[in-house]
Design a protein around this motif. Structure first.
Motif, PDB file in Angstrom:
ATOM      1  N   SER A   1       0.782  -0.717   0.108  1.00 27.73           N
ATOM      2  CA  SER A   1      -0.339  -0.081   0.313  1.00 27.73           C
ATOM      3  C   SER A   1       0.713   1.029  -0.328  1.00 27.73           C
ATOM      4  CB  SER A   1      -1.099   0.274   1.424  1.00 27.73           C
ATOM      5  OG  SER A   1      -2.082   1.248   1.259  1.00 27.73           O
ATOM      6  N   MET A   2       2.260   1.063   0.410  1.00 26.18           N
ATOM      7  CA  MET A   2       3.073   2.230   0.902  1.00 26.18           C
ATOM      8  C   MET A   2       4.005   1.819   0.477  1.00 26.18           C
ATOM      9  SD  MET A   2       1.993   5.583   3.756  1.00 26.18           S
ATOM     10  CE  MET A   2       2.728   4.420   4.978  1.00 26.18           C
ATOM     11  N   LEU A   3       5.083   2.979   0.132  1.00 25.72           N
ATOM     12  CA  LEU A   3       6.365   2.781  -0.259  1.00 25.72           C
ATOM     13  C   LEU A   3       7.074   4.065   0.780  1.00 25.72           C
ATOM     14  CD1 LEU A   3       8.378   0.955  -1.929  1.00 25.72           C
ATOM     15  CD2 LEU A   3       8.301   2.586  -3.922  1.00 25.72           C
ATOM     16  N   LEU A   4       8.064   3.074   1.405  1.00 23.46           N
ATOM     17  CA  LEU A   4       8.432   4.502   2.071  1.00 23.46           C
ATOM     18  C   LEU A   4       9.705   5.366   1.858  1.00 23.46           C
ATOM     19  CD1 LEU A   4       8.523   1.897   5.237  1.00 23.46           C
ATOM     20  CD2 LEU A   4       6.902   3.526   4.928  1.00 23.46           C
ATOM     21  N   GLY A   5       9.220   6.421   1.252  1.00 27.41           N
ATOM     22  CA  GLY A   5      10.361   7.096   0.374  1.00 27.41           C
ATOM     23  C   GLY A   5       9.823   8.020  -0.267  1.00 27.41           C
ATOM     24  N   PRO A   6      11.011   9.553  -0.849  1.00 27.99           N
ATOM     25  CA  PRO A   6      11.803   9.218  -1.287  1.00 27.99           C
ATOM     26  C   PRO A   6      12.438  10.121  -0.130  1.00 27.99           C
ATOM     27  CG  PRO A   6      10.464  11.567  -1.797  1.00 27.99           C
ATOM     28  CD  PRO A   6       9.416  10.531  -1.204  1.00 27.99           C
ATOM     29  N   ALA A   7      13.875   9.907   0.211  1.00 28.70           N
ATOM     30  CA  ALA A   7      14.347  10.778   1.441  1.00 28.70           C
ATOM     31  C   ALA A   7      14.946  12.189   0.594  1.00 28.70           C
ATOM     32  CB  ALA A   7      15.179   9.871   1.746  1.00 28.70           C
ATOM     33  N   VAL A   8      14.820  13.199   1.768  1.00 29.20           N
ATOM     34  CA  VAL A   8      15.347  14.074   0.709  1.00 29.20           C
ATOM     35  C   VAL A   8      16.149  15.149   1.891  1.00 29.20           C
ATOM     36  CG1 VAL A   8      13.065  14.245  -0.740  1.00 29.20           C
ATOM     37  CG2 VAL A   8      12.735  15.721   1.763  1.00 29.20           C
TER      38      VAL A   8
ATOM     39  N   GLY B   1       0.856   4.661  -1.826  1.00 32.35           N
ATOM     40  CA  GLY B   1       0.821   5.962  -1.265  1.00 32.35           C
ATOM     41  C   GLY B   1       2.765   6.082  -1.144  1.00 32.35           C
ATOM     42  N   THR B   2       3.665   7.304  -0.548  1.00 29.31           N
ATOM     43  CA  THR B   2       4.482   7.727  -0.411  1.00 29.31           C
ATOM     44  C   THR B   2       4.804   7.873   1.168  1.00 29.31           C
ATOM     45  OG1 THR B   2       4.510   9.708  -1.563  1.00 29.31           O
ATOM     46  CG2 THR B   2       5.252   8.167  -2.676  1.00 29.31           C
ATOM     47  N   SER B   3       6.088   8.104   1.138  1.00 27.00           N
ATOM     48  CA  SER B   3       6.448   8.529   3.364  1.00 27.00           C
ATOM     49  C   SER B   3       7.736   9.674   2.239  1.00 27.00           C
ATOM     50  CB  SER B   3       6.777   7.790   4.024  1.00 27.00           C
ATOM     51  OG  SER B   3       6.091   8.196   5.423  1.00 27.00           O
ATOM     52  N   ILE B   4       7.366  10.447   2.245  1.00 25.88           N
ATOM     53  CA  ILE B   4       8.479  11.150   2.214  1.00 25.88           C
ATOM     54  C   ILE B   4       9.180  11.773   3.945  1.00 25.88           C
ATOM     55  CG2 ILE B   4       7.320  13.430   2.379  1.00 25.88           C
ATOM     56  CD1 ILE B   4       8.771  14.877   1.031  1.00 25.88           C
ATOM     57  N   LYS B   5      10.672  11.644   3.345  1.00 22.76           N
ATOM     58  CA  LYS B   5      11.146  11.332   4.902  1.00 22.76           C
ATOM     59  C   LYS B   5      13.404  12.338   4.904  1.00 22.76           C
ATOM     60  CE  LYS B   5      13.187   7.123   3.772  1.00 22.76           C
ATOM     61  NZ  LYS B   5      13.210   5.168   3.254  1.00 22.76           N
ATOM     62  N   HIS B   6      13.197  12.230   6.244  1.00 21.57           N
ATOM     63  CA  HIS B   6      13.351  12.774   7.282  1.00 21.57           C
ATOM     64  C   HIS B   6      12.846  13.376   7.708  1.00 21.57           C
ATOM     65  CE1 HIS B   6      15.631   8.820   6.306  1.00 21.57           C
ATOM     66  NE2 HIS B   6      14.862   8.406   6.761  1.00 21.57           N
ATOM     67  N   PHE B   7      11.482  13.946   8.529  1.00 21.14           N
ATOM     68  CA  PHE B   7      11.588  15.440   8.255  1.00 21.14           C
ATOM     69  C   PHE B   7      11.745  15.364   9.728  1.00 21.14           C
ATOM     70  CE2 PHE B   7       7.507  18.444   9.022  1.00 21.14           C
ATOM     71  CZ  PHE B   7       7.690  19.199   8.731  1.00 21.14           C
ATOM     72  N   ALA B   8      12.487  16.381  10.738  1.00 25.65           N
ATOM     73  CA  ALA B   8      13.690  17.278   9.230  1.00 25.65           C
ATOM     74  C   ALA B   8      14.894  17.104  10.021  1.00 25.65           C
ATOM     75  CB  ALA B   8      13.049  18.522   9.332  1.00 25.65           C
ATOM     76  N   LEU B   9      15.996  17.595  10.061  1.00 28.24           N
ATOM     77  CA  LEU B   9      17.153  17.627   9.860  1.00 28.24           C
ATOM     78  C   LEU B   9      17.940  16.356  10.502  1.00 28.24           C
ATOM     79  CD1 LEU B   9      15.988  21.031  11.450  1.00 28.24           C
ATOM     80  CD2 LEU B   9      18.103  20.697  10.229  1.00 28.24           C
ATOM     81  N   ASN B  10      17.762  15.356   9.778  1.00 29.14           N
ATOM     82  CA  ASN B  10      18.501  14.215   9.771  1.00 29.14           C
ATOM     83  C   ASN B  10      19.741  13.285   9.084  1.00 29.14           C
ATOM     84  OD1 ASN B  10      17.620  10.145   9.801  1.00 29.14           O
ATOM     85  ND2 ASN B  10      19.150  11.623  10.187  1.00 29.14           N
ATOM     86  N   ASN B  11      20.897  14.597   9.181  1.00 28.64           N
ATOM     87  CA  ASN B  11      21.936  14.529   8.385  1.00 28.64           C
ATOM     88  C   ASN B  11      23.315  14.333   8.801  1.00 28.64           C
ATOM     89  OD1 ASN B  11      20.694  17.764   8.485  1.00 28.64           O
ATOM     90  ND2 ASN B  11      20.310  17.658   6.955  1.00 28.64           N
ATOM     91  N   GLN B  12      22.769  13.207   9.524  1.00 26.87           N
ATOM     92  CA  GLN B  12      24.077  12.195  10.205  1.00 26.87           C
ATOM     93  C   GLN B  12      23.370  10.730  10.503  1.00 26.87           C
ATOM     94  OE1 GLN B  12      25.431  14.834  12.738  1.00 26.87           O
ATOM     95  NE2 GLN B  12      25.232  13.461  14.035  1.00 26.87           N
ATOM     96  N   GLU B  13      24.523  10.159  10.409  1.00 26.82           N
ATOM     97  CA  GLU B  13      23.854   9.098  11.325  1.00 26.82           C
ATOM     98  C   GLU B  13      24.722   8.478  12.420  1.00 26.82           C
ATOM     99  OE1 GLU B  13      21.392   6.127   9.722  1.00 26.82           O
ATOM    100  OE2 GLU B  13      22.161   8.486   9.147  1.00 26.82           O
ATOM    101  N   THR B  14      25.179   9.134  13.314  1.00 29.46           N
ATOM    102  CA  THR B  14      25.930   9.351  14.003  1.00 29.46           C
ATOM    103  C   THR B  14      24.965   9.718  15.438  1.00 29.46           C
ATOM    104  OG1 THR B  14      28.196   9.698  12.753  1.00 29.46           O
ATOM    105  CG2 THR B  14      28.201  10.249  16.228  1.00 29.46           C
ATOM    106  N   LEU B  15      24.772   9.160  16.137  1.00 30.78           N
ATOM    107  CA  LEU B  15      23.921   9.209  17.169  1.00 30.78           C
ATOM    108  C   LEU B  15      22.277   9.951  16.860  1.00 30.78           C
ATOM    109  CD1 LEU B  15      26.093  10.446  19.883  1.00 30.78           C
ATOM    110  CD2 LEU B  15      25.159   8.343  20.608  1.00 30.78           C
ATOM    111  N   ARG B  16      21.849   9.470  15.736  1.00 33.77           N
ATOM    112  CA  ARG B  16      20.564   9.625  14.588  1.00 33.77           C
ATOM    113  C   ARG B  16      19.818   9.719  15.392  1.00 33.77           C
ATOM    114  NH1 ARG B  16      19.250   5.256  10.430  1.00 33.77           N
ATOM    115  NH2 ARG B  16      19.479   3.598  11.395  1.00 33.77           N
TER     116      ARG B  16
END
Length: 751
Positions: free
Chosen positions: A101-108, A147-162
């Motif tokens: 039913s829903m594709l998890l993306g896009p990632a912006v 459906g889509t799921s635009i992600k990751h809202f917001a300011l997830n600009n690193q993986e360290t301690l995300r």
């Protein structure tokens, strides 16, 4: 009463709360007595990661066979919104065929640092490009009833301690850099869901951030859809529900459902708030059920060809001294294990289980190319034996051209952790240096998800950036190397010479508790171009096997107001002998002297196909918003009256044409006078300038009549006076008189 509201009226409190979290990793909950079904969502964005056995959200367990399309790092480089929409349509059809039913993306999320481990899944360092491409993807997928799921809202600009870090950012940078891609997609394409991020924003978790999820997303942007958490992003479920988080994923064992029930019973949250969340969740559920088309059949072989064709539009030719395209008569050596086992996708939740992968070596064999092969280095780690190196050197020396397939092993970049450097594995740099000693004709093909340092770039004959090009990357690479396709990709991110040149270098990835976005709005080319920092390859850069000429730039008007739409037109001609595609880029520059603005910002682009000798007219539109910056004092977008330059270029560092416009705005910046207000601020405002000019007249006359004072010294004196606050008058007049002056000035401003 509509169907959904009627269903909600029949639910128990416990049933309502239950619908606000998942049934497992991938399904919403059902309520059988009310005939409310469960629907499935799966990870994307560049393929279907549908798990039927043991499930997880990190890409650890195997998923069903699917088609792996190029990752976002590649597709953004196409600068082709139509291509992105077509890819979305294909993915939507695949979801229908798989009853998803829903594709998890896009990632912006913006590529703030080249070290972010998940950059391969993100689109660009530029919010305008990211927004346009994301909108097209969403339109494509949702045109198929998925459906889509635009992600990751917001300011997830690193993986360290995300999951715990706080992204500390100014309101202006938030609005100008990190939110516009979401805003564009929400307003233009209405994604069925928006996925909130793990991190905190200025100390508050995104999943609990009412300013983000309600004030901006719903009230300002008019979003009507559902907000879903990233998997495991919920901290305080009740606070999140109040903030606007509708659906928690995945299932939390019923604990958070019970928290909601208790909060309603104790009066800590109004049941109407819960009802609204349930209604938005049910809109997603019934949209998935009603728009499901069981008759849709997905043909993997057809979609594989689409994936390969898409990648030919995405690859970026970074360097070429004329050696490419390769002549089929030449003996070519393929070196590096990526030639045999390409890196075609990133690691983590977006990891697809492809039904087929074609390498460049496979494609060469299928076409009968005169190609020899040596493994050289491993594609899994930084490893190469002396025997492998010696064989690679012999193979290279015996050929007319050596094509080295280099890049980042999957362990170097993945969801879950960040890179620690921009360097390629040492063994790869060493092999390239050694091959250059025995073979003058060296082509490097890159497989990587984000920029890398290229210390040998000036000495090789060509560099072809394939990024992570999906399961058809080998076929696309073969077509591009041998001239069956013409490279037309352009970099959606800057390649700095070294990591230390990146504007986030001093702050990324933070101190363990918070990460300061100290570069503010100066991200990517906005920083490099403004500070005049040399880079290896600029934003928008990309070569072709043909040449293009620009000319006849015209504007629909030489003047512009807040309400006007300006049309920018120019002619582009293919002056070479090969058909190709050019990406025309439109930038805007503020010539008003506004402090703290980048020297230019991307505000338009168009990809145009041209036969040899063919010329076409390209037109783009810009509005007042495109001239504006986010003015925190107004809480709105603002472009001061004055002159702006329209720049047309092949890349951010290759501007071919320009024209100026004069802009006039009705907006006024707020000014409240107090003892700290400077004379300069008052002289710059039309209502207060006459009073201050008269007040300073004796001082100005004295300066003008001063003997022996140079013009330069007078200018410095004027600057000093402009920077003086009103409180400095208290040495010349009583404080009460200064207070009266302040009152007079505020009265003038209120008129």
């Amino acid at each position: 009463m509509d169907r959904i509201k009627e269903l909600i009226s029949k639910m128990t409190l416990e049933e309502k709360a239950s619908l606000c979290s998942g049934a497992d990793n991938w399904h919403t909950k059902e309520i059988k007595r009310l005939n409310i079904p469960s629907v499935m969502m799966v990870d994307g964005p560049h393929g279907l990661r549908k798990q039927e056995g043991e499930t997880d959200h990190l890409g650890l367990n195997e998923s069903v066979k699917a088609v792996c399309f190029p990752a976002a790092c590649a597709t953004a480089s196409s600068f082709d919104v139509d291509l992105m929409e077509r890819m979305g349509e294909t993915l939507g059809a695949e979801c229908q065929a798989a009853n998803v039913s829903m594709l998890l993306g896009p990632a912006v999320n913006i590529k703030r640092s080249p070290l972010c481990g998940r950059n391969f899944e993100y689109l660009s360092e530029d919010p305008y490009l990211a927004g346009r491409m994301a909108s097209a993807y969403i339109r494509g997928v949702q045109s198929q009833g998925v459906g889509t799921s635009i992600k990751h809202f917001a300011l997830n600009n690193q993986e360290t301690l995300r999951m715990t870090i706080s992204s500390e950012v100014s309101e202006r940078a938030l609005r100008e850099i990190y939110l516009p891609a979401f805003e564009e997609a929400v307003k233009e394409s209405a994604p069925r869901t928006v996925m909130c991020s793990y991190n905190k924003i200025n100390g508050e978790y995104a999943s609990e951030n009412r300013y983000l999820l309600t004030d901006i997303l719903r009230k300002e942007w008019g979003y009507k859809g559902c907000v879903v958490s990233d998997w495991g992003a919920v901290s305080d479920r009740v606070k999140g529900l109040k903030a606007g988080l509708d659906l928690e994923m995945p299932y939390s064992g019923g604990y958070n459902d019970r928290q909601i029930v208790t909060a309603v019973q104790e009066g800590r949250i109004d049941e109407a708030v819960l009802d609204e969340a349930v209604e938005r969740v049910l809109n997603v559920v019934f949209a998935g059920e009603e728009q499901h088309r069981p008759e849709v059949i997905s043909d993997k072989e057809t979609d594989h060809k689409k994936a390969a064709d898409i990648e030919t539009e995405c690859a970026v030719l970074l360097e070429n001294n004329g050696i490419l395209p390769l002549n089929t008569d030449r003996k070519v050596a393929y070196i590096g294990e990526f030639a045999e086992k390409p890196r075609y996708q990133g690691g983590g939740s977006s990891h697809i289980n492809p039904f087929r992968v074609v390498s460049a070596l496979d494609a060469a064999g299928e076409k009968g190319r005169s190609v020899t092969y040596a493994k050289g280095f491993s594609m899994e780690n930084d490893a190469m034996t002396e025997q492998e190196l010696e064989k690679a050197l012999r193979t290279a020396a015996e050929a007319d051209v050596a094509v080295i397939f280099a890049g980042l092993p999957e362990i170097f970049e993945s969801e879950g952790y960040d890179r620690t450097s921009m360097k390629l594995p040492q063994c790869q740099d060493r092999l390239i240096e050694e091959v250059l000693k025995v073979q003058p004709n060296v082509v490097v093909v890159l497989h990587n998800g984000s920029p890398v340092e290229l210390p040998w770039a000036d000495r090789v004959s060509a560099i072809l950036e394939m990024y992570l090009g999906g399961q058809g990357v080998g076929e696309a690479c073969d077509q591009l190397l041998f001239g069956e396709a013409n490279p037309s990709g352009r970099l959606a991110e800057t390649f700095p010479y070294r990591l230390e040149d990146n504007p986030s270098y001093l702050h990324f990835p933070g101190n363990g508790k918070r990460v300061l976005y100290g570069e503010d709005i100066f991200v990517g080319y906005r920083y490099y171009d403004t500070k005049k920092v040399p880079v290896r390859y600029a934003f928008g850069h990309g070569l072709s096997y043909t040449e293009f000429a620009y000319g006849d730039l015209t504007l629909s008007s030489a003047q512009m107001t807040d309400e006007d739409i300006l049309t920018v037109s120019l002619k582009v001609k293919n002056t070479g002998q090969t058909e190709g595609k050019e990406v025309v880029q439109l930038y805007v520059a503020d010539l008003c002297g506004t402090p703290e603005r980048p020297v230019k910002e991307l505000k338009g682009f168009a990809k145009v196909h041209l036969l040899p000798g063919e010329e076409k007219t390209v037109s783009m539109e810009i509005s007042a918003r495109d001239l504006s910056y986010y003015e925190e004092r107004l809480g709105d977008w603002y472009a001061p009256s004055g002159t702006y330059r329209i720049l047309i270029g092949h890349a951010s560092d290759d501007i071919r044409l320009h024209a100026d416009i004069v802009f006039k705005t009705k907006k006024k910046l707020p000014l409240r006078v107090d003892f700290t207000t400077t004379f300069g601020e008052l002289l710059d405002h039309t209502k207060t300038a006459p009073v201050i000019t008269e007040l300073l007249a004796p001082l100005a006359a004295a300066a003008a009549s001063a003997e022996g004072m140079s013009d330069e010294y007078k200018k410095l004196g004027e600057q000093v006076i402009r920077e003086m606050p009103l409180k400095s008058l208290m040495g010349q007049m009583p404080g009460e008189q200064v207070e009266q002056l302040i009152g007079q000035l505020n009265c003038l401003l209120a008129q």
